[in-house]
Write a protein that holds these residues in place. Structure first.
Motif, mmCIF file in Angstrom:
data_model
loop_
_atom_site.group_PDB
_atom_site.id
_atom_site.type_symbol
_atom_site.label_atom_id
_atom_site.label_comp_id
_atom_site.label_asym_id
_atom_site.label_seq_id
_atom_site.Cartn_x
_atom_site.Cartn_y
_atom_site.Cartn_z
ATOM 1 N N PRO A 118 0.800 -1.381 -0.181
ATOM 2 C CA PRO A 118 0.042 0.037 0.100
ATOM 3 C C PRO A 118 0.869 1.329 -0.077
ATOM 4 C CG PRO A 118 0.113 -0.998 2.250
ATOM 5 C CD PRO A 118 0.701 -2.005 1.415
ATOM 6 N N ARG A 119 1.377 1.504 -1.167
ATOM 7 C CA ARG A 119 2.188 2.680 -1.421
ATOM 8 C C ARG A 119 1.965 3.240 -2.619
ATOM 9 N NH1 ARG A 119 7.540 1.836 1.563
ATOM 10 N NH2 ARG A 119 8.165 4.203 1.329
ATOM 11 N N PRO A 120 1.950 4.601 -2.822
ATOM 12 C CA PRO A 120 1.597 5.238 -4.119
ATOM 13 C C PRO A 120 2.707 5.218 -5.042
ATOM 14 C CG PRO A 120 1.762 6.938 -2.316
ATOM 15 C CD PRO A 120 2.058 5.662 -1.845
ATOM 16 N N PHE A 121 2.181 5.199 -6.520
ATOM 17 C CA PHE A 121 3.109 5.159 -7.320
ATOM 18 C C PHE A 121 2.376 5.572 -8.561
ATOM 19 C CE2 PHE A 121 1.555 0.900 -7.527
ATOM 20 C CZ PHE A 121 1.018 0.649 -8.897
ATOM 21 N N VAL A 122 3.087 5.965 -9.589
ATOM 22 C CA VAL A 122 2.658 6.435 -10.972
ATOM 23 C C VAL A 122 3.282 5.230 -11.972
ATOM 24 C CG1 VAL A 122 2.740 8.165 -12.699
ATOM 25 C CG2 VAL A 122 2.574 8.912 -10.539
ATOM 26 N N PHE A 123 2.294 5.058 -12.745
ATOM 27 C CA PHE A 123 2.473 4.016 -13.981
ATOM 28 C C PHE A 123 2.355 4.688 -15.240
ATOM 29 C CE2 PHE A 123 1.066 1.644 -17.485
ATOM 30 C CZ PHE A 123 1.925 0.500 -17.642
ATOM 31 N N VAL A 127 1.486 6.325 -23.128
ATOM 32 C CA VAL A 127 2.095 7.425 -22.673
ATOM 33 C C VAL A 127 1.114 8.406 -21.801
ATOM 34 C CG1 VAL A 127 3.991 9.127 -22.581
ATOM 35 C CG2 VAL A 127 3.804 7.418 -24.320
ATOM 36 N N SER A 128 0.124 7.765 -21.359
ATOM 37 C CA SER A 128 -0.709 8.277 -20.337
ATOM 38 C C SER A 128 -0.820 7.881 -19.029
ATOM 39 C CB SER A 128 -2.384 8.010 -20.947
ATOM 40 O OG SER A 128 -2.514 8.334 -22.214
ATOM 41 N N PRO A 129 -0.061 8.760 -17.971
ATOM 42 C CA PRO A 129 0.232 8.319 -16.878
ATOM 43 C C PRO A 129 -0.779 8.195 -15.877
ATOM 44 C CG PRO A 129 1.737 10.157 -17.546
ATOM 45 C CD PRO A 129 0.556 9.959 -18.644
ATOM 46 N N VAL A 130 -0.887 7.458 -14.966
ATOM 47 C CA VAL A 130 -1.867 6.841 -13.914
ATOM 48 C C VAL A 130 -1.253 6.683 -12.686
ATOM 49 C CG1 VAL A 130 -3.686 5.281 -13.421
ATOM 50 C CG2 VAL A 130 -3.140 5.700 -15.707
ATOM 51 N N GLU A 131 -1.758 7.594 -11.712
ATOM 52 C CA GLU A 131 -1.428 7.533 -10.356
ATOM 53 C C GLU A 131 -2.332 6.562 -9.732
ATOM 54 O OE1 GLU A 131 -0.299 10.742 -7.041
ATOM 55 O OE2 GLU A 131 -2.041 11.181 -8.184
#
Length: 189
Positions: free
Chosen positions: A5-10, A159-163
């Motif tokens: 359970p840690r935030p990241f961006v893909f 190339v559409s980032p998702v948090e």
């Protein structure tokens, strides 16, 4: 296996010629189209951060996207973030529906793919705050499955980032927040 359970961006790699032709690339190491390169360059505004860590699939299309989108980034390449091995389906047209949970002839099982991807993501999340991952649509499908309980849903666009935000107090599900308009394809695949 679940996500730590840690935030990241893909972010998914830029458009390839296989994407444009709607052909399954899988393990084929295909290049970006000129449009795909421009997509990566255009993403600089969304990705202009001092990332704690940038984890990238070691496939060419993801490496090139990372270099164009985060030109001053320090990249760490992972074989475990590669796209799924689709076996005999590679080089063929997309199918509807795609057999995501089936094991394609000569290919990788869904469970094996899922375990491989989550192992890398959790290893990074265990050590870094809000890292960036640059990989493939199949990798995002694994993230969706681990985060909200289903692999089904629209394909993440190039190339559409998702948090990816873990559940907070009183919440039970992750949030998958697009950082750009039109992050997901109109169709469900």
């Amino acid at each position: 296996m679940s996500l730590l359970p840690r935030p990241f961006v893909f972010v998914r790699h830029g458009e390839t010629f296989y994407n444009r032709a709607r052909i399954i690339a899988g393990r084929f190491d295909v290049p970006l189209t000129p449009d795909g390169e421009q997509q990566a360059i255009n993403a600089r505004d969304w990705l202009d951060e001092d990332w704690s860590y940038i984890a990238v699939s070691d496939m060419f299309r993801a490496r090139k996207t990372a270099m164009l989108a985060v030109p001053n980034g320090r990249f760490h390449y992972f074989h475990g973030l590669r796209e799924r091995n689709w076996g005999t389906l590679e080089g063929q047209a997309y199918r509807h529906p795609m057999p995501y949970v089936d094991t394609p002839e000569g290919g990788e099982s869904w469970d094996g793919f899922r375990h491989r991807v989550l192992d890398v993501i959790n290893t990074v999340l265990d050590q870094y705050e809000r890292p960036l991952f640059v990989a493939h649509s199949g990798v995002f499908r694994v993230i969706r499955d681990a985060a909200i309980g289903t692999h089904e849903g629209p394909r993440v666009n190039n190339v559409s980032p998702v948090e990816c935000v873990p559940p907070g107090r009183g919440q039970t599900r992750w949030e998958l927040r697009p950082l750009a308009e039109n992050a997901f394809a109109d169709m469900t695949e």
